[in-house]
Motif scaffolding. Sequence first.
Motif: not given
Length: 950
Positions: A674-678, A686-693, A936-945
């Motif tokens: 549950g660290y993503d939601l926390a 948003r910035e914190r989760w982008a770092n994890i991505r 800016g593209l997110s790391y999630s989007a780049l990873s999915g691409f």
Amino acid sequence: MSGPPRTDQQREAVRDPGRDVFLRAGAGTGKTTVLVDRFCSAAVDPDVGVERILAFTFTERAADQLRRRVRAELARRGSQATDPDEAEMMREAEEKTERAWISTIHGFCRRVLASHPTAAGIDPRFRVLDEPEADRLAERAFDAALDDLVSSGDPEALELAASNWRRSLLEMTRSAYDELRSQGRASPELPEPPAADTAARIAELVAAAEAAAGPCSEGRQTPKAIANLERIATAAQLDPGAEAAMELLEQLAGLKLDGGGQSFEADEGVAYKRALERARGAVAAVAMREAYQQLRKLVAAFGERYESLKGDRSALDFEDLQLEAVALLRGNDRLRERYREQFRHLMVDEFQDTNALQLSLVEALRGPDTRLFVVGDEFQSIYGFRHADVDVYRREHARFAEGGEPNGVALPLTGNFRSAPEIVAATNAMGSGLLPGFEPLAAGVSEPAPGTGDPVVELALVTEDRAGWEDGTVGLPLLPDDPSPAHKIAEARVLAARMRELAATGEDPAEMVVLLRAFTHVAAYERALSDAGLDPYVVGGRGFWSQQQIEDMRALLAVIANPLDDEALFGALASPAGGAVLPDTLWLLRRAAASPPREEGRKERANHVWPLLRDLLAEGAPTPGNGFADRAELIPDDERARLDGFTRIVGGLRSSGAEGGLESLVERAATAFGYDLATLVRDQGRERWANIRKLMRLAREFESREGPDLGAFVEYLGTRAASRDREAEAATRAEGHAGVRLMTVHAAKGLEFGIVAVPDLGRKLQLGWVSLRVEAGEERPDGTETARVGVQLGRLGRPSERLGDYEELKELAADRGAEEEARLVYVAATRAERRLLLSGTFNPKSLKKDPLARRPMAVQIIRTLLDGDPSTRVLDVPAASADAPAGRVDVRLIEPAPGIGAELTPSAAPVAAEPAPDASSPPLGRPDPPPALAGGLSYSALSGFERCGF
């Protein structure tokens, strides 16, 4: 030519394409315009053409900008050409710019090696290591080399390893290796032990002691002073002919002065101290010769191991690209002549940031018919930490200026078209005071900056009175355990309040930038600007590895890899991933996991905590030998539930391992706990989760090189976090951010902004301490260079010693570092177009201390620009040119006073109220879709691409 009319200096620089030019181009003087004009003129020359021009830039961004501007200029010339043949020639040249040789030096070297791998003796499939991977291989190479050295059993090798920290030996080895390679040495070795004339050095010490005895005895006869005088008297009796052995070295170490008062700080006392340092260095070079030889072996063995590890991967690092390309061109006459014949024009931008190795590449490419055009400004040389050597610029400029180039000429560009005249005047005044040999610029912008007539250059000086600023009556908003001192917070709020005032007058915050030498106190500036409603954005972030979410994920992954790592386990339990287990519970866990002592009167034995957690989950109590049941029962039920849940999830993740890859494992770990939601529900989630991505992306890149080894990945993360890694945070803002930006001076190089703030001028100069210094020396008859070396080596149970030329090289490095710090301030200030805000803290007591060049920039500015007077006033400075308005600087002195904290707390801009809905509008209606924003593209989007199969 496009844009504004060229100046006489600009026209002169491109007038004759048949001569070699060394162009001294100051800040904002239009050097890129001149480069474009020179390139375009050669591109349409029937004897040259685009494909026969080679242009070096400092960054890929600069290369792209130069290419685009060349293409645009050729298109403009073609559209205005009246002759159809000329227009066609321009069009053809424009099309060829896509294939033009415009790149960084590293990019060019890679292109050459890829074209001739067999001739260069490298694998045709070679790849280039990025900096983190190169650092990781270097650490492995060092550990292997150190193990080999210690395994030899040599007593001197054992003492070297035992008396110096591993990290210190690693930094010594790498700094020497990297410095020697930047000088062009493909297989670096430390020079032979430096020859030392110990008799002469001891004689100098004796003379200095005799000269200091009288003047140093004139002060107060305190116990320390008397002891110092006895040391000086002993030094005066030394025998210059004594054997340079450890006994003499110990005796010299005992002659170091310890305080004693002002009389020992006079010239004679200082001369004695310097003579003692030189004597100790000379004797140490002889007495510790064997220890130095072991260090030489370590550096050589490191180089061999490092080369072997790179060879196993068919890889080159960035320095290899240059070394291999230079070796190829020097060693292959046919290939060298081919490139010399191909390139009729060779252009080098930002020449002040090159070094000897890069100069040798330019010389290898430059044939008798190759025209050279170099551009630079020594006062903007700020990359010494990357082995840039401004002395290379100075020597080459002197050679051009003094007629050493038969077909060459040194020309200036001095008209600044970027900044308002008052800013040019102020930066000229600063440069003249801070930079030796500074050449003032002329104002190229004729009209003054728009405004009320107030000075457009401001200098805010905040006194370093920590107790005063922390006084509750001052009212400065301070946070508990704030890493920044109160006077730094006061400075940040002074700056934010002023920028808020400017925004209220209509200035756009998006055109404001805060340029920092380092991000040490960036949080204080970010908070102050946020409180002012200026929506700050830290470009590049405050450091990826220092972010709490990254530290939490590192701990979590380390536990999954090895749950017996108690430090990582406790870190994970205390994080949101572990349910933020309380410190008391962690203490109970440590106590409950202990074992009884084996003997009466002994302490309890500490055990790993993970077996206890596993027992608590499976059995509800520790099994025999895994802890104390009565202590485990003291853990509250709600905490036990968190521990059980954590243990269960870790067990499941360990069972599945790296199935699906490391990237997938990082994501599963974050979501399972549950660290993503926390993370997302916290401030700046948003910035914190982008770092994890971004951490997931790093995991994928690591796996592509090293395989799905979680333990190795955790080790890799730890190495990067422990080093001075400059990894930036994940980008989460669109390019057109509407708030104030904060960035480093280095990141702003080559850019310009409407309003520039340069704070933290009171920062102490970081002149750097390294325990091994290597410096190029005199040239030998065979063309090679000698090398000077100085090293500080530890000794078991005794003070460390500085061998060879360490003291002289340390002072030389400190002088160079101080010069570069001053150039950083100048570079930052010259980014401003309309308004410049300077600020810094200072200690009034330091205004009279010398040497001035080693003092913080705020102190140097007060001493040079303000004649030592920091009082509030408007300071007049000489105009930048005869037809420009006089320069003025609005100086403000800010000191702690009751209630001033409220004045320094800027209020945010009022938020406009939402308009009331129109009662006549229908209750249900299809809303207009918002326009699509290019963000800016997110790391999630780049990873999915990347995983997409289409």
